[in-house]
Motif scaffolding. Structure first.
Motif, mmCIF file in Angstrom:
data_model
loop_
_atom_site.group_PDB
_atom_site.id
_atom_site.type_symbol
_atom_site.label_atom_id
_atom_site.label_comp_id
_atom_site.label_asym_id
_atom_site.label_seq_id
_atom_site.Cartn_x
_atom_site.Cartn_y
_atom_site.Cartn_z
ATOM 1 N N GLU A 1 52.778 99.385 42.551
ATOM 2 C CA GLU A 1 52.142 100.647 42.180
ATOM 3 C C GLU A 1 51.768 101.443 43.425
ATOM 4 O O GLU A 1 51.943 102.660 43.482
ATOM 5 N N CYS A 2 51.261 100.720 44.405
ATOM 6 C CA CYS A 2 50.902 101.382 45.659
ATOM 7 C C CYS A 2 52.146 101.992 46.298
ATOM 8 O O CYS A 2 52.125 103.116 46.814
ATOM 9 N N THR A 3 53.208 101.232 46.294
ATOM 10 C CA THR A 3 54.457 101.727 46.861
ATOM 11 C C THR A 3 54.891 103.001 46.141
ATOM 12 O O THR A 3 55.285 104.001 46.772
ATOM 13 N N ALA A 4 54.804 102.958 44.846
ATOM 14 C CA ALA A 4 55.232 104.112 44.050
ATOM 15 C C ALA A 4 54.353 105.317 44.359
ATOM 16 O O ALA A 4 54.830 106.450 44.462
ATOM 17 N N LEU A 5 53.063 105.065 44.542
ATOM 18 C CA LEU A 5 52.162 106.169 44.850
ATOM 19 C C LEU A 5 52.554 106.836 46.164
ATOM 20 O O LEU A 5 52.532 108.073 46.289
ATOM 21 N N ALA B 1 43.104 106.138 50.733
ATOM 22 C CA ALA B 1 41.939 106.119 49.853
ATOM 23 C C ALA B 1 42.258 105.364 48.562
ATOM 24 O O ALA B 1 41.448 104.567 48.069
ATOM 25 N N ALA B 2 43.474 105.583 48.037
ATOM 26 C CA ALA B 2 43.864 104.878 46.815
ATOM 27 C C ALA B 2 43.976 103.377 47.078
ATOM 28 O O ALA B 2 43.581 102.536 46.255
ATOM 29 N N PHE B 3 44.469 103.040 48.248
ATOM 30 C CA PHE B 3 44.619 101.636 48.618
ATOM 31 C C PHE B 3 43.242 100.965 48.690
ATOM 32 O O PHE B 3 43.041 99.851 48.192
ATOM 33 N N VAL B 4 42.305 101.647 49.296
ATOM 34 C CA VAL B 4 40.951 101.098 49.399
ATOM 35 C C VAL B 4 40.355 100.911 48.005
ATOM 36 O O VAL B 4 39.763 99.870 47.702
ATOM 37 N N ASP B 5 40.546 101.902 47.184
ATOM 38 C CA ASP B 5 40.075 101.806 45.815
ATOM 39 C C ASP B 5 40.630 100.568 45.133
ATOM 40 O O ASP B 5 39.916 99.825 44.465
ATOM 41 N N PHE B 6 41.903 100.403 45.338
ATOM 42 C CA PHE B 6 42.601 99.273 44.755
ATOM 43 C C PHE B 6 42.011 97.963 45.263
ATOM 44 O O PHE B 6 41.673 97.049 44.491
ATOM 45 N N GLU C 1 30.462 101.953 51.169
ATOM 46 C CA GLU C 1 30.462 101.737 52.611
ATOM 47 C C GLU C 1 31.895 101.567 53.125
ATOM 48 O O GLU C 1 32.261 102.122 54.173
ATOM 49 N N ALA C 2 32.681 100.782 52.392
ATOM 50 C CA ALA C 2 34.068 100.583 52.823
ATOM 51 C C ALA C 2 34.783 101.929 52.903
ATOM 52 O O ALA C 2 35.466 102.235 53.891
ATOM 53 N N GLY C 3 34.614 102.749 51.874
ATOM 54 C CA GLY C 3 35.280 104.053 51.859
ATOM 55 C C GLY C 3 34.871 104.902 53.059
ATOM 56 O O GLY C 3 35.707 105.520 53.731
#
Lengths: 193, 193, 193, 193
Positions: free
Chosen positions: A71-75, A95-100, A173-175
Motif C-alpha cells: 500500500e505504501c508503495t502504491a501511495l 507522513a503517511a509512512f509514519v502514520d502507518f 511526538e514522532a510526527g
DNA sequence: CATGAATGAGCTTTCATTCAT
DNA sequence: AATGAATGAAAGCTCATTCAT
C-alpha cells in the motif's frame, strides 16, 4: 476422490486470512514475538494450522506486512503522478509512512529487529519501500529541494526509528520529530557536515 | 567483630566488575534479555553469583548503565561551564550522547524496552539525562537558537531512537540523521507546524 | 602458638549455643527443613560456622533435641521414684511428652520424617525415650492397669503422631485424643482384638 | 465444527490416567513434593504434558486423591443404610479409612502438610470426609454409644495422624492404636476430662 | 575458627515445534 | 487439512555445600 473442491479451497483461504488478521492484532499487542498459541487462539484454529500455512514465523510476519508495505508503495506511485512539488510529495509520503508505523506499531518493532528469521521482511522493505521512497526522494533532490547527500535507505530507517513509541513519546511526538528531521534535510537547511 | 578482609572485598569487587563487563557485552550482542546463564558464563562465574550481586535483572541493567549515564550528565555540566554558544553546547552534548549510544548499543535497546522490570533504568534516564539535556536545551532556547517548542524528553527520545543501529545504518548514519534533526530544531529552520 | 585459649573455647561454645537456639526457633517456624542460611542468620554467624559445628543437618537436629529428649528421660526416672500408681505415672509422663511435642512442634515433624539423614534422631528416641517409656509402661502392665499387649515403641509413636498439629487441631485436641487413646489402653477398656 | 475424535480423546484420557498413576506412585515414595520431572518420567511423558493436564501441583494432588476420597464418602453412605448399631458402623468406616490411608500412604502426608498449595485438598476433606464421618458419628452419639463431646474433624485428624507410618509402626500398629482410640471414645470408657 | 562468596544441581515454568489422529 | 496433545529445550531462581581468605 475429487480434486480439492472449491468449498475446501475457500475454507483454506478463510483460515489463512483469519490467521493474518489474528497475527496482525497479536503483533500490535505483543510484538512480533507473540506466542504462536496466542495467534492460533485469536484465529480460532489450532497451532498446527499456523505451521501449515506459515512454516516459519518469518513467513507469517512477511505475509502480515506485505500487503501493507505494498500500500505504501502504491501511495508513492500515486503521489508521483500528482502535480505536486517533489518535496511536498516526499513530505506527504513520509507522513503517511509514519502514520502507518505508529498505527500498526508491530511493524516498527519488526523492522528494527535484527532477528535473522526476519530477513525476508527486511528484503521486502529493501525491494519495495526503498525504491518507492527513492523515486520521490530523487525527484526532490533533482529539483534541489532536498540535500543531494541523502539516501533513501538511511532516510527510511531514520523515519522508522523516530516512529517507535515509548512512554511520553507517541504519534504526535514522532510526527513532530520526523517533520524536523525532514526540515533538516532541505537544501536550504543549516549546514550539516 | 567479624571483619571482612581487604583481600576478600577485592575479590568480591572483581567478581562484580567481571559481571558488569560480561553483562555489558552480552547486552550488546543479545540485548538486555540475554540469558542469565550466558552472562554468568562470560564472567566465568555460576548463576548463583549473578543473583547474589544483582537480585533482579533490572538491578544488573541499571548497574551496567548507571556509570555511563552519569558520564553523560557530567559532560553536560562541563559544557555548561564552557564559554560556548548555547546551541553549540547542545550540539556537542547530543553528539556525545549519540556516540555513547552507538558504541554501547545495548543501552539504546534497553531504553526502548517497555519491560516493566527496567523501570529503574527509565527513572535513571528521567532523573539524570532529561535534566542534563534540559539545562542545555533551555539555554539554547533562551537565546533564541532553538525552537522554544521543544522539550528535552522528546528530543532525548528522538535522538535515542535515531541511534538504534540496523543493517546499513550505523554510527555514521545515525550521526548524520541526528545532525539533521537538530538542524530542524533551529529557530531559523523551515516552519514545522 | 599457645593451645586453644579459654576465651577462644568460650567463644566457640557461645556460637554453638546460639546456633542451637536459632535452629530450634527456625525448626518451630519452618520445620526441620529450614534453610541453613536462615539458621545462620538468626544465630548471627556465617553459614560456614554452621557446617563447622554440625557437618550434617542431622547433627544439628540431633543436637537441638538431645537435651530436651534427655529431660523427658529424667522425668520418667523421677516419676518412677514417686509413690504413684503406675498407671498414673504413665499418664503424667505421656501428658508431659505431649506438652513437649506440641510446644516445640518441630520435633514432632522431625520424628515423623523418614529422611534417612535423621536416623540419629530416631536412634536417640529409640535409645532414650523408648526405655524411659517402657519402664513406666511395664510397671503399669505388671499391676494390670494397662493392657499387656502394648509395647512402648508403638505407644510412643502413636502419641507422637497424635501430637502433630494442624488447622483446627492444636494442643487441646491433641491432649484430648491422647487421653482417649490411653483410656483405650486400660485393661478395663472395651475389647480391642 | 472441529470435532475431537474419539480416538484422540481416548489417548488424552490415557495420558491423564498414566499421569495420575505415576503421581500416586511418586507421592507414596517421595511425598507430594515429588519433582514434576520424576512424575513425568514415571508416566513416560514430558514435563509439558504434566502442566497441560494439571497446571498446578495442587491440581494434580487433588485429582490423585479426589477419587479415593469419594470412595470413602460413598462407603459412609453405604454403612448408614445397613442395619448396624451406629457405633459398629462408625468403627467399620474408620477401619476402612485407616486401611485406605495406610495403603496409599501419600495421602496421609498430603493431608498433614500445611503447604498452602494444597488448600484444595484440605477443602476436599472438609467438604467430603468430615460430613461423611459426622453422619456416622452423630448417629452413634445420639444412641449414646460414643461420647457426645467428640467432633468429626478432631476424630478424623487424630485417625489420620495415627495412620502415619514410620519405622516399626505400620498398618497393624496404626489399626491397633486407632481401635484403642475409638475404645477411649466410647461412652462407657474411663473418664476423660 | 569464622566468614560469606561462589558454585552448580535441581526445580518450576513457558513455548516453539512435531506428529498421530 | 486441521487439530491440539505431546515433547523437550531453555530459562529463571533457590539453596545446600564448599573453600579461599
Amino acid at each position: 476422490m475429487p480434486t480439492t473442491s472449491g468449498a475446501r479451497r475457500a475454507g483454506v483461504q478463510r483460515s489463512r486470512q483469519a490467521l493474518l488478521d489474528a497475527a496482525a492484532a497479536a503483533f500490535v499487542e505483543n510484538g512480533v514475538q507473540a506466542p504462536v498459541r496466542d495467534i492460533a487462539g485469536r484465529a480460532g484454529v489450532g497451532v498446527g494450522t499456523v505451521y501449515r500455512h506459515f512454516p516459519t514465523r518469518a513467513d507469517l510476519v512477511g505475509a502480515v506486512y506485505r500487503h501493507q508495505v505494498q500500500e505504501c508503495t502504491a501511495l508513492a506511485a500515486a503521489l508521483r503522478r500528482q502535480p505536486l512539488p517533489p518535496g511536498e510529495a516526499l513530505d506527504r509520503w513520509i507522513a503517511a509512512f509514519v502514520d502507518f508505523l505508529t498505527t500498526k506499531h508491530g511493524l516498527g518493532e519488526a523492522l528494527l529487529s535484527d532477528d535473522p528469521g526476519l530477513a525476508n521482511l527486511h528484503s521486502l522493505v529493501l525491494d519495495e519501500l526503498v525504491p518507492a521512497c527513492a523515486s520521490l526522494l530523487d525527484a526532490a533532490q533533482r529539483v534541489g529541494e532536498v540535500d543531494a547527500r541523502l539516501d533513501a535507505l538511511t532516510l527510511l530507517r531514520a523515519v522508522g526509528n523516530l516512529s517507535l513509541p515509548g512512554p511520553g513519546y507517541g504519534r504526535a511526538e514522532a510526527g513532530q520529530m520526523v517533520a524536523r528531521l525532514l526540515a533538516g534535510c532541505r537544501t536550504a537547511a543549516p549546514r550539516v557536515d
